[in-house]
Motif scaffolding. Structure first.
Motif, PDB file in Angstrom:
ATOM      1  N   UNK A  10       0.995  -1.259  -0.038  1.00 36.36           N
ATOM      2  CA  UNK A  10       0.138   0.060  -0.066  1.00 36.36           C
ATOM      3  C   UNK A  10       0.777   1.208  -0.079  1.00 36.36           C
ATOM      4  N   UNK A  11       2.066   1.334   0.769  1.00 36.02           N
ATOM      5  CA  UNK A  11       2.819   2.313   0.775  1.00 36.02           C
ATOM      6  C   UNK A  11       3.386   2.610  -0.372  1.00 36.02           C
ATOM      7  N   UNK A  12       3.930   1.576  -1.147  1.00 37.55           N
ATOM      8  CA  UNK A  12       4.601   1.585  -2.548  1.00 37.55           C
ATOM      9  C   UNK A  12       3.626   2.063  -3.508  1.00 37.55           C
ATOM     10  N   UNK A  13       2.502   1.765  -3.465  1.00 39.59           N
ATOM     11  CA  UNK A  13       1.365   2.309  -4.367  1.00 39.59           C
ATOM     12  C   UNK A  13       1.207   3.722  -3.984  1.00 39.59           C
ATOM     13  N   UNK A  18       1.850  12.018  -1.648  1.00 41.22           N
ATOM     14  CA  UNK A  18       2.672  11.990  -0.536  1.00 41.22           C
ATOM     15  C   UNK A  18       2.203  11.918   0.883  1.00 41.22           C
ATOM     16  N   UNK A  19       0.722  12.566   0.902  1.00 39.27           N
ATOM     17  CA  UNK A  19       0.139  12.823   2.216  1.00 39.27           C
ATOM     18  C   UNK A  19      -0.474  11.269   2.375  1.00 39.27           C
ATOM     19  N   UNK A  20      -1.108  10.530   1.326  1.00 38.35           N
ATOM     20  CA  UNK A  20      -1.364   9.355   1.526  1.00 38.35           C
ATOM     21  C   UNK A  20      -0.385   8.271   2.091  1.00 38.35           C
ATOM     22  N   UNK A  21       0.792   8.192   1.353  1.00 38.89           N
ATOM     23  CA  UNK A  21       1.841   7.561   2.057  1.00 38.89           C
ATOM     24  C   UNK A  21       2.341   7.891   3.174  1.00 38.89           C
ATOM     25  N   UNK A  59       8.901  13.685  -4.911  1.00 38.18           N
ATOM     26  CA  UNK A  59       8.132  13.948  -6.369  1.00 38.18           C
ATOM     27  C   UNK A  59       8.111  14.944  -7.206  1.00 38.18           C
ATOM     28  N   UNK A  60       8.478  15.938  -6.473  1.00 40.74           N
ATOM     29  CA  UNK A  60       9.004  17.414  -7.093  1.00 40.74           C
ATOM     30  C   UNK A  60      10.052  16.962  -8.358  1.00 40.74           C
ATOM     31  N   UNK A  61      11.004  16.400  -7.801  1.00 38.88           N
ATOM     32  CA  UNK A  61      12.154  15.957  -8.434  1.00 38.88           C
ATOM     33  C   UNK A  61      12.232  15.074  -9.664  1.00 38.88           C
ATOM     34  N   UNK A  62      11.323  14.040  -9.330  1.00 39.14           N
ATOM     35  CA  UNK A  62      11.031  12.847 -10.055  1.00 39.14           C
ATOM     36  C   UNK A  62       9.446  12.640 -10.063  1.00 39.14           C
ATOM     37  N   UNK A  63       8.810  13.396 -10.907  1.00 43.63           N
ATOM     38  CA  UNK A  63       7.138  13.199 -10.858  1.00 43.63           C
ATOM     39  C   UNK A  63       6.796  12.238 -11.378  1.00 43.63           C
ATOM     40  N   UNK A  64       7.416  11.227 -12.322  1.00 42.79           N
ATOM     41  CA  UNK A  64       6.804   9.923 -12.607  1.00 42.79           C
ATOM     42  C   UNK A  64       7.430   8.832 -11.854  1.00 42.79           C
ATOM     43  N   UNK A  65       7.725   9.125 -10.572  1.00 42.57           N
ATOM     44  CA  UNK A  65       8.151   8.007  -9.720  1.00 42.57           C
ATOM     45  C   UNK A  65       6.972   7.019  -9.509  1.00 42.57           C
TER      46      UNK A  65
END
Length: 140
Positions: A10-13, A18-21, A59-65
């Motif tokens: 669930x974390x990886x997904x 970020x708020x959800x993780x 996520x700002x640096x790598x938005x398609x993570x």
């Protein structure tokens, strides 16, 4: 209550939100990537607020993570050890971020993440995320 394997999945997904993780962490939950200090990044974050801020910066640096090729190496109800990959572009450097992570997640008695300790290849991280790549790694 969720077992450790499902909590990690669930974390990886949820990572790209970020708020959800971060909400999956206990109030005193910790995200540790000890070797990040080598490239002047915070190696230990405690609590959902700090973790969310850190994940948002990634996520700002790598938005398609997005994590892929998830391999569970060991799992029981309270902890799981896994490998997972990321293959995306770092938009601020226009370089690929290709990374294999190794993680150990420990859940608490309330089904939240107590500890997620990760390791990664810091040369790949430096090449992708630092402005001058490995040349920006401090020489101490």
């Amino acid at each position: 209550m969720m077992n450790s394997k499902n909590l990690l999945l669930e974390y990886l997904d949820a990572f790209s939100t970020p708020a959800k993780a971060a909400a999956l962490f206990a109030p005193d939950g910790v995200l540790e990537t000890p070797y990040l200090q080598t490239i002047n990044m915070q190696p230990r974050l405690e609590g959902p607020r700090e973790i969310e801020k850190f994940l948002a910066s990634l996520m700002e640096m790598v938005p398609d993570w997005k994590f892929s090729n998830i391999r569970l190496l060991m799992a029981d109800n309270d902890q799981v050890v896994a490998e997972y990959e990321v293959h995306a572009m770092a938009t601020h450097t226009n370089r690929p971020f290709d990374q294999l992570f190794f993680g150990r997640l420990v859940k608490d008695e309330h089904g939240k993440i107590k500890l997620l300790r990760e390791a990664q290849n810091l040369v790949c991280t430096a090449r992708a995320l630092l402005k001058n790549g490995v040349d920006d790694i401090p020489r101490t």
